[in-house]
Design an enzyme around this catalytic site. Sequence first.
Site, PDB file in Angstrom:
ATOM      1  N   GLY A 132     -18.950  11.367 -14.050  1.00  0.00           N
ATOM      2  CA  GLY A 132     -18.642  12.781 -14.220  1.00  0.00           C
ATOM      3  C   GLY A 132     -19.887  13.620 -14.378  1.00  0.00           C
ATOM      4  O   GLY A 132     -20.718  13.728 -13.485  1.00  0.00           O
ATOM      5  N   GLY A 133     -20.002  14.266 -15.552  1.00  0.00           N
ATOM      6  CA  GLY A 133     -21.102  15.189 -15.793  1.00  0.00           C
ATOM      7  C   GLY A 133     -20.724  16.611 -15.437  1.00  0.00           C
ATOM      8  O   GLY A 133     -19.630  16.886 -14.922  1.00  0.00           O
ATOM      9  N   TRP A 134     -21.619  17.551 -15.697  1.00  0.00           N
ATOM     10  CA  TRP A 134     -21.341  18.969 -15.504  1.00  0.00           C
ATOM     11  C   TRP A 134     -20.906  19.278 -14.072  1.00  0.00           C
ATOM     12  O   TRP A 134     -19.921  19.987 -13.849  1.00  0.00           O
ATOM     13  CB  TRP A 134     -22.575  19.787 -15.875  1.00  0.00           C
ATOM     14  CG  TRP A 134     -22.427  21.257 -15.655  1.00  0.00           C
ATOM     15  CD1 TRP A 134     -23.044  22.004 -14.696  1.00  0.00           C
ATOM     16  CD2 TRP A 134     -21.624  22.171 -16.398  1.00  0.00           C
ATOM     17  NE1 TRP A 134     -22.670  23.325 -14.795  1.00  0.00           N
ATOM     18  CE2 TRP A 134     -21.806  23.453 -15.840  1.00  0.00           C
ATOM     19  CE3 TRP A 134     -20.769  22.025 -17.504  1.00  0.00           C
ATOM     20  CZ2 TRP A 134     -21.159  24.592 -16.326  1.00  0.00           C
ATOM     21  CZ3 TRP A 134     -20.132  23.162 -17.992  1.00  0.00           C
ATOM     22  CH2 TRP A 134     -20.323  24.424 -17.407  1.00  0.00           C
ATOM     23  N   GLU A 175     -16.249  17.389 -18.264  1.00  0.00           N
ATOM     24  CA  GLU A 175     -16.603  18.706 -18.793  1.00  0.00           C
ATOM     25  C   GLU A 175     -15.811  19.802 -18.057  1.00  0.00           C
ATOM     26  O   GLU A 175     -16.278  20.319 -17.052  1.00  0.00           O
ATOM     27  CB  GLU A 175     -18.112  18.927 -18.662  1.00  0.00           C
ATOM     28  CG  GLU A 175     -18.930  17.864 -19.399  1.00  0.00           C
ATOM     29  CD  GLU A 175     -20.426  18.091 -19.348  1.00  0.00           C
ATOM     30  OE1 GLU A 175     -20.860  19.267 -19.221  1.00  0.00           O
ATOM     31  OE2 GLU A 175     -21.176  17.111 -19.424  1.00  0.00           O
ATOM     32  N   THR A 239     -23.744  18.286 -29.167  1.00  0.00           N
ATOM     33  CA  THR A 239     -24.140  19.322 -30.126  1.00  0.00           C
ATOM     34  C   THR A 239     -25.499  19.918 -29.766  1.00  0.00           C
ATOM     35  O   THR A 239     -26.477  19.823 -30.512  1.00  0.00           O
ATOM     36  CB  THR A 239     -24.140  18.746 -31.552  1.00  0.00           C
ATOM     37  OG1 THR A 239     -24.802  17.462 -31.549  1.00  0.00           O
ATOM     38  CG2 THR A 239     -22.723  18.538 -32.048  1.00  0.00           C
ATOM     39  N   ASP A 241     -27.140  23.073 -26.603  1.00  0.00           N
ATOM     40  CA  ASP A 241     -26.791  24.140 -25.653  1.00  0.00           C
ATOM     41  C   ASP A 241     -25.823  25.164 -26.243  1.00  0.00           C
ATOM     42  O   ASP A 241     -25.041  25.785 -25.515  1.00  0.00           O
ATOM     43  CB  ASP A 241     -26.195  23.570 -24.360  1.00  0.00           C
ATOM     44  CG  ASP A 241     -27.201  22.775 -23.552  1.00  0.00           C
ATOM     45  OD1 ASP A 241     -28.417  22.918 -23.812  1.00  0.00           O
ATOM     46  OD2 ASP A 241     -26.786  22.008 -22.674  1.00  0.00           O
TER      47      ASP A 241
END
Length: 399
Positions: A132-134, A175, A239, A241
């Site tokens: 996945g990831g952003w 995300e 935790t 950005d």
Amino acid sequence: MRVVPVLVAMIVLLAGCSSPEPPGPAASSPGAAAPRPRVVAYFTDWGDFPVRNVDKSGAAARLTHLVYAFGKVTGGGCTAGDPWADFEKPIAASDSVDGAADPPGQPLRGNFGQLRKLKQRHPKLRLLWSFGGWTGSKGFAEAAKDPAGFARSCAALLRDPRWAGLFDGVDVDWEYPNACGLACDDSGRDALAGLLSALRAELGPDALVSAAVPADRDKLTATDYAAAARSATWLSAMTYDFFGTGDTPGPTAPHSPLTAYPGIPRETATTDAAVRELIGLGVPGEKVLLGVGFYGRGWTGVTTAAPGGRASGAAAGSHEKGIEDYDVLRSTCPPTGTAGGTAYALCRGQWWSYDTPETIRTKMAYARSTGLAGAFAWELSGDTPDARLVTAMADGLAG
């Protein structure tokens, strides 16, 4: 377990005190040794940071787990993210863990071949493959329609004969489930729990199953993270950005404060608030990892040293505007102050916020004092050549 808000000064005092590691997924038997705190870091498949550096820097000796990012979610299933980088690229001797180049015709090359060598040198180090990831989370919506099929595809990929036994489990970086990231999702509150439950059933009780989770309250309440935690080995709270140069022209604000400080733009945008929210939603503290960024976020056109100043835009970064590695910032823009348990710096009109070995040790003391399972870092290429940030994590969690 409820978390009581902790003042930074109190956390610093706790840094010299050892706290027992809470039990993992299964409760420890009476008299059993407490589990080792989890010291976790992501390794990315892009850029110019070879696996060799994880060993050479000393990071591999301090980490308990390494998370490889990223695989893709395509057609509802797990697939390799970059086959060339992952297992096809021949590695030269200068970039090899053992100093030996990949010979012609070697069936497993690339990062996976080097990770196998890394595990041979560090047999206690466990590896997860993150999907996945952003930019790669859109595929999870389709995967959530058939969790069992998704899990089967992930298991089959992990068991590919070319690298079977290399990975000890799967990390889900969605995300964000039932919320908005790069795209918005409406898979429902139970979607993530369904995927993790299916992975647990498919991979078995001894496999590692983890998930990266947001630190924003609205995103946390959109998904049943307590249910997700029941199947997970841990949940990694991102935790960091909280604030960034997308907020230009300011006000400047540290992107990963541990606690609130006078003038913070949003008092709930802190590590402590996110941890308390997760535990308040029913996630056991012993299944939460605290997230640390090995990079800073910065503005330019700033004249005020303390947080809250105005800016003209994002500061220049080595790879993209507004972001820079700790290893660069420590010399180009050293800290000039701290706020909320993290560092900031003003230099030549640029304002940066980032964690240092000292602020990381404070955060690790917080993790111990609140009974968390440990901490994770995004990501290793931002650390120094001698792994000062990973060392601060490991030492801080050890007490």
